[in-house]
Scaffold this motif. Structure first.
Motif, PDB file in Angstrom:
ATOM      1  N   ASP A   1      -4.277   4.801   4.692  1.00  0.00           N
ATOM      2  CA  ASP A   1      -5.719   4.552   4.629  1.00  0.00           C
ATOM      3  C   ASP A   1      -6.081   3.504   3.576  1.00  0.00           C
ATOM      4  O   ASP A   1      -7.250   3.386   3.195  1.00  0.00           O
ATOM      5  CB  ASP A   1      -6.470   5.854   4.340  1.00  0.00           C
ATOM      6  N   SER A   2      -5.094   2.753   3.103  1.00  0.00           N
ATOM      7  CA  SER A   2      -5.366   1.693   2.142  1.00  0.00           C
ATOM      8  C   SER A   2      -6.201   0.599   2.801  1.00  0.00           C
ATOM      9  O   SER A   2      -6.038   0.289   3.996  1.00  0.00           O
ATOM     10  CB  SER A   2      -4.059   1.116   1.609  1.00  0.00           C
ATOM     11  N   GLY A   3      -7.091  -0.003   2.028  1.00  0.00           N
ATOM     12  CA  GLY A   3      -7.937  -1.055   2.567  1.00  0.00           C
ATOM     13  C   GLY A   3      -7.165  -2.283   3.004  1.00  0.00           C
ATOM     14  O   GLY A   3      -7.620  -3.048   3.855  1.00  0.00           O
ATOM     15  N   LEU A   4      -5.966  -2.480   2.439  1.00  0.00           N
ATOM     16  CA  LEU A   4      -5.141  -3.616   2.824  1.00  0.00           C
ATOM     17  C   LEU A   4      -4.366  -3.345   4.098  1.00  0.00           C
ATOM     18  O   LEU A   4      -4.189  -4.226   4.939  1.00  0.00           O
ATOM     19  CB  LEU A   4      -4.173  -3.942   1.681  1.00  0.00           C
ATOM     20  N   TYR A   5      -3.920  -2.105   4.261  1.00  0.00           N
ATOM     21  CA  TYR A   5      -3.060  -1.768   5.400  1.00  0.00           C
ATOM     22  C   TYR A   5      -3.859  -1.320   6.617  1.00  0.00           C
ATOM     23  O   TYR A   5      -3.387  -1.441   7.753  1.00  0.00           O
ATOM     24  CB  TYR A   5      -2.106  -0.655   4.966  1.00  0.00           C
ATOM     25  N   GLU A   6      -5.057  -0.825   6.417  1.00  0.00           N
ATOM     26  CA  GLU A   6      -5.825  -0.227   7.513  1.00  0.00           C
ATOM     27  C   GLU A   6      -6.134  -1.210   8.644  1.00  0.00           C
ATOM     28  O   GLU A   6      -6.013  -0.836   9.820  1.00  0.00           O
ATOM     29  CB  GLU A   6      -7.122   0.365   6.954  1.00  0.00           C
TER      30      GLU A   6
ATOM     31  N   ALA B   1       1.852   4.877  10.680  1.00  0.00           N
ATOM     32  CA  ALA B   1       1.202   5.498   9.525  1.00  0.00           C
ATOM     33  C   ALA B   1       2.198   5.900   8.442  1.00  0.00           C
ATOM     34  O   ALA B   1       1.800   6.114   7.288  1.00  0.00           O
ATOM     35  CB  ALA B   1       0.402   6.715   9.973  1.00  0.00           C
ATOM     36  N   SER B   2       3.476   6.028   8.782  1.00  0.00           N
ATOM     37  CA  SER B   2       4.454   6.500   7.797  1.00  0.00           C
ATOM     38  C   SER B   2       5.160   5.366   7.068  1.00  0.00           C
ATOM     39  O   SER B   2       5.899   5.635   6.109  1.00  0.00           O
ATOM     40  CB  SER B   2       5.502   7.370   8.498  1.00  0.00           C
ATOM     41  N   ILE B   3       4.976   4.128   7.485  1.00  0.00           N
ATOM     42  CA  ILE B   3       5.681   3.005   6.858  1.00  0.00           C
ATOM     43  C   ILE B   3       5.318   2.840   5.381  1.00  0.00           C
ATOM     44  O   ILE B   3       6.208   2.699   4.535  1.00  0.00           O
ATOM     45  CB  ILE B   3       5.434   1.713   7.648  1.00  0.00           C
ATOM     46  N   PRO B   4       4.033   2.821   4.986  1.00  0.00           N
ATOM     47  CA  PRO B   4       3.728   2.630   3.548  1.00  0.00           C
ATOM     48  C   PRO B   4       4.371   3.677   2.654  1.00  0.00           C
ATOM     49  O   PRO B   4       4.963   3.355   1.617  1.00  0.00           O
ATOM     50  CB  PRO B   4       2.198   2.703   3.499  1.00  0.00           C
ATOM     51  N   GLY B   5       4.266   4.960   3.049  1.00  0.00           N
ATOM     52  CA  GLY B   5       4.866   6.003   2.234  1.00  0.00           C
ATOM     53  C   GLY B   5       6.376   5.897   2.164  1.00  0.00           C
ATOM     54  O   GLY B   5       6.972   6.101   1.102  1.00  0.00           O
TER      55      GLY B   5
ATOM     56  N   PRO C   1       0.834  -1.221   0.000  1.00  0.00           N
ATOM     57  CA  PRO C   1       0.000   0.000   0.000  1.00  0.00           C
ATOM     58  C   PRO C   1       0.857   1.255   0.000  1.00  0.00           C
ATOM     59  O   PRO C   1       1.966   1.274   0.544  1.00  0.00           O
ATOM     60  CB  PRO C   1      -0.817  -0.126   1.287  1.00  0.00           C
ATOM     61  N   GLU C   2       0.352   2.297  -0.636  1.00  0.00           N
ATOM     62  CA  GLU C   2       1.079   3.558  -0.714  1.00  0.00           C
ATOM     63  C   GLU C   2       0.711   4.502   0.420  1.00  0.00           C
ATOM     64  O   GLU C   2       1.492   5.380   0.758  1.00  0.00           O
ATOM     65  CB  GLU C   2       0.799   4.249  -2.053  1.00  0.00           C
ATOM     66  N   LYS C   3      -0.494   4.347   0.995  1.00  0.00           N
ATOM     67  CA  LYS C   3      -0.958   5.243   2.058  1.00  0.00           C
ATOM     68  C   LYS C   3      -1.478   4.421   3.230  1.00  0.00           C
ATOM     69  O   LYS C   3      -1.813   3.248   3.083  1.00  0.00           O
ATOM     70  CB  LYS C   3      -2.058   6.177   1.531  1.00  0.00           C
TER      71      LYS C   3
ATOM     72  N   LEU D   1       8.506   5.356  -1.325  1.00  0.00           N
ATOM     73  CA  LEU D   1       9.560   6.270  -1.761  1.00  0.00           C
ATOM     74  C   LEU D   1      10.902   5.547  -1.899  1.00  0.00           C
ATOM     75  O   LEU D   1      11.653   5.776  -2.862  1.00  0.00           O
ATOM     76  CB  LEU D   1       9.685   7.432  -0.774  1.00  0.00           C
ATOM     77  N   LEU D   2      11.208   4.664  -0.956  1.00  0.00           N
ATOM     78  CA  LEU D   2      12.467   3.930  -1.037  1.00  0.00           C
ATOM     79  C   LEU D   2      12.477   3.000  -2.240  1.00  0.00           C
ATOM     80  O   LEU D   2      13.503   2.862  -2.928  1.00  0.00           O
ATOM     81  CB  LEU D   2      12.686   3.138   0.250  1.00  0.00           C
ATOM     82  N   ASN D   3      11.342   2.369  -2.538  1.00  0.00           N
ATOM     83  CA  ASN D   3      11.281   1.497  -3.710  1.00  0.00           C
ATOM     84  C   ASN D   3      11.468   2.288  -5.003  1.00  0.00           C
ATOM     85  O   ASN D   3      12.159   1.827  -5.927  1.00  0.00           O
ATOM     86  CB  ASN D   3       9.944   0.763  -3.725  1.00  0.00           C
ATOM     87  N   LYS D   4      10.891   3.466  -5.080  1.00  0.00           N
ATOM     88  CA  LYS D   4      11.084   4.303  -6.271  1.00  0.00           C
ATOM     89  C   LYS D   4      12.544   4.722  -6.410  1.00  0.00           C
ATOM     90  O   LYS D   4      13.094   4.749  -7.523  1.00  0.00           O
ATOM     91  CB  LYS D   4      10.178   5.533  -6.200  1.00  0.00           C
ATOM     92  N   ALA D   5      13.176   5.056  -5.285  1.00  0.00           N
ATOM     93  CA  ALA D   5      14.583   5.445  -5.340  1.00  0.00           C
ATOM     94  C   ALA D   5      15.462   4.277  -5.790  1.00  0.00           C
ATOM     95  O   ALA D   5      16.364   4.445  -6.620  1.00  0.00           O
ATOM     96  CB  ALA D   5      15.029   5.951  -3.969  1.00  0.00           C
TER      97      ALA D   5
END
Length: 434
Positions: free
Chosen positions: A74-79, A129-133, A70-72, A137-141
């Protein structure tokens, strides 16, 4: 031969229409090879485009720009995991506060424990709450760095292959192009395997993040967090294992065949990446890939490559039995669960380990020859030593006993009682006058 009428070719589709409108120069003349040359050049161009397409897909699978995680928050998978982790952190914090209040007579130690629990609880809830983001970002880098390293620099493996397809010594040789296409197709299959295992592993570890971070609220026990972060970072940075091939690409410039050899070595590295980079199921996935290759081909080179990437190991269910053993997924997950329970303050149960049934059978067959050689060597050593190891009392002789206080007394006669001479009583030692 008169020129062709363009109207006669209007009913054809491309590329037949372009071929019809072109001047082939007739049949049997000097210019008769013109059309054949166009077809050959078109085929070579198509093959090169296929090779470039395979390289592009390999890069995208090894380091994709997007993950299944999940990217955020509030994702249904991560919530659901986030909700569980937050409530678990609050419950642990309340328990710590209650225990500190009931034992407040201990003074400063309990106050320090309550303050540490308060601070770590805030850190844990904020981090959940900050882990998905952060992972996105790390995966994109990582993906951008991988694409840049393997796309723009000609000193890397894929850059050399693309250069050799255009300007190599055997760029026009159909055999060399065929070999590199086959190697790229095999590498694409391995990259797809790496893609699946990495994506599923990253997804599992991101969803586990709230439960792991909640363990901090007990007082800052970071053992579970360090184990979790180490495995997650190992998954994300695994594609850079292919950089180990980069120092050798300078030897392959201009030869597609040598490029194919290096690409096969990269396939072995990809298997190693699965084996060491993905916890729990990595050894089994690599072993399954090796078994698939060995069941499909008897070629010694292919078997050597997959054995280098996925070596023979023994699985350990729950004490090490020897070198080169790996844990089963159940035992590995159980040990990580023990680390997490220890962070929560629960004493994990230590389970003794043993080899699985199949691994024990394989080890018995593998070590049978070695065990027989060891037993034979021991027997020969004992037989060589036993004739010289005689009992001194059997011949009536006495073994002299070394003494540090003076000369050794002579042995008693064989017929005598064999008693040692009486020793002087202890006292100060006087020097002998000359």
């Amino acid at each position: 031969m008169p020129d062709k009428d363009p109207d006669n070719c209007s009913g054809l589709d491309e590329p037949a229409r372009s071929y019809c409108e072109g001047d082939t120069g007739g049949s049997g003349g000097v210019g008769g090879g013109g059309g054949g040359g166009d077809v050959t050049d078109g085929a070579v161009t198509s093959v090169k485009e296929l090779a470039n397409s395979l390289i592009k897909h390999i890069k995208e699978q090894l380091a994709p720009g997007k993950t299944w995680a999940p990217e955020k928050a509030d994702s249904g998978l991560y919530e659901p995991f986030l909700w569980l982790g937050q409530h678990l952190a609050v419950a642990i914090f309340i328990c710590v506060v209650v225990v500190c209040a009931l034992t407040a007579w201990q003074g400063a130690p309990r106050l320090r424990q309550m303050g540490a629990s308060t601070g770590w609880a805030l850190v844990a809830v904020a981090g959940m709450a900050s882990i998905p983001g952060a992972v996105t970002l790390l995966n994109k880098a990582v993906s951008t760095a991988f694409q840049t390293a393997f796309g723009t620099d000609e000193s890397t493996l894929f850059g050399v292959i693309e250069h050799d397809l255009k300007h190599g010594a055997d760029a026009g040789n159909p055999l060399g192009i065929l070999i590199i296409i086959a190697a790229l197709a095999v590498a694409l299959a391995f990259s797809a395997l790496v893609f699946m295992t990495r994506q599923l592993g990253i997804l599992a570890f991101v969803c586990m993040a709230p439960l792991v971070l909640a363990s901090l609220t007990r007082g800052g026990d970071t053992s579970a967090v360090r184990a979790w972060a180490g495995r997650l970072l190992g998954l994300m940075f695994a594609p850079f294992a292919l950089l180990l091939v980069a120092p050798f690409v300078q030897f392959a410039k201009g030869s597609l065949v040598v490029d194919a050899v290096l690409l096969v070595a990269a396939d072995a590295l990809m298997l190693r990446m699965i084996f060491h980079g993905v916890p729990y199921i990595g050894p089994r996935v690599a072993g399954a890939a090796r078994a698939l290759v060995e069941s499909r081909t008897d070629h010694p080179l292919a078997r050597a490559v997959v054995r280098a990437g996925a070596p023979t190991v023994y699985e350990r269910e729950n004490l090490p039995r020897g070198p080169r053993t790996v844990d089963t997924p159940g035992r590995a997950a159980s040990q990580d669960g023990g680390v997490l329970l220890g962070a929560y303050g629960l004493k994990p149960r230590q389970q003794p380990g043993r080899l699985t049934t199949m691994s024990a059978v394989a080890q018995t067959g593998h070590d049978a020859a070695r065990r027989a050689q060891i037993i034979q060597a021991r027997r020969e050593a004992q037989a060589a030593v036993s004739p010289s190891a005689s009992n001194p009392r059997a011949t009536g002789a006495r073994t002299p006993t070394p003494s540090t206080n003076g000369p050794v007394p002579p042995p008693a006669p064989a017929s005598g009682p064999g008693t040692a001479p009486a020793l002087r009583p202890s006292g100060p030692t006087r020097p002998n006058n000359p």
